[in-house]
Design a protein around this motif. Structure first.
Motif, short mmCIF file in Angstrom:
data_model
loop_
_atom_site.label_atom_id
_atom_site.label_comp_id
_atom_site.label_asym_id
_atom_site.label_seq_id
_atom_site.Cartn_x
_atom_site.Cartn_y
_atom_site.Cartn_z
N GLU A 115 38.10 28.24 77.17
CA GLU A 115 39.31 29.67 77.57
C GLU A 115 39.74 29.57 78.44
OE1 GLU A 115 36.81 32.35 75.09
OE2 GLU A 115 36.76 31.22 73.45
N ASN A 119 43.43 29.85 79.22
CA ASN A 119 44.48 30.89 80.30
C ASN A 119 44.54 30.72 81.41
OD1 ASN A 119 43.49 32.51 77.74
ND2 ASN A 119 41.03 33.62 79.29
N THR A 122 47.88 28.73 81.16
CA THR A 122 49.15 29.49 80.21
C THR A 122 49.96 30.54 81.31
OG1 THR A 122 47.80 30.00 78.44
CG2 THR A 122 49.51 31.66 78.67
N ASP A 123 48.81 31.50 82.93
CA ASP A 123 49.57 31.57 83.18
C ASP A 123 50.29 30.70 84.54
OD1 ASP A 123 47.78 33.53 82.39
OD2 ASP A 123 45.96 33.72 83.82
#
Length: 129
Positions: A115, A119, A122-123
């Motif tokens: 996860e 993340n 995605t950032d």
């Protein structure tokens, strides 16, 4: 070889091998490359298997905790497979046992790590936009 232990069959006659030849034949025939099996090859395979299992058990007993308990345990076998270069190929077949709680903890940590990686990706995508 004179002191070799031999088994006895149903009629009381001595046998060279202890493993059931019919089972070994079935295992050998399960390979698509094998069409027929010579009786001599079958007996030799059975004897080689017995000697291998005997060597594995003896080695595991001598190098494991079995000496103190006078018993051979699964953990002795799995430690041998993991630590001995000779038996390294058995590591997947004889894995070390772990507690279910420890396994669940490992799964949870792995999911959290995945996860975090998702993340971070995605950032990074948002920063490029």
């Amino acid at each position: 070889m004179a002191d070799m232990v031999v088994g006895k069959d149903k009629c009381g006659e001595q046998r060279l091998v202890s493993l059931p030849l019919s089972r070994i034949r079935v295992i050998m025939k399960s390979s698509p490359e094998v069409s027929s099996i010579n009786q001599e090859a079958l007996v030799l395979t059975a004897k080689a298997t017995e000697l291998f299992v005997q060597y594995l058990a003896t080695y595991s007993y001598r190098h494991g905790s079995g000496k103190e308990k006078k018993a051979l345990t699964y953990s002795d076998l799995s430690n041998t497979a993991e630590e001995s270069e000779t038996f390294q190929f058995l590591a997947d077949i004889l894995p070390k046992k772990i507690l279910a709680s420890k396994y669940l903890k490992m799964l949870k940590e792995k999911r959290e790590e995945e996860e975090e990686n998702n993340n971070d990706e995605t950032d990074d995508d948002e920063a490029e936009s």
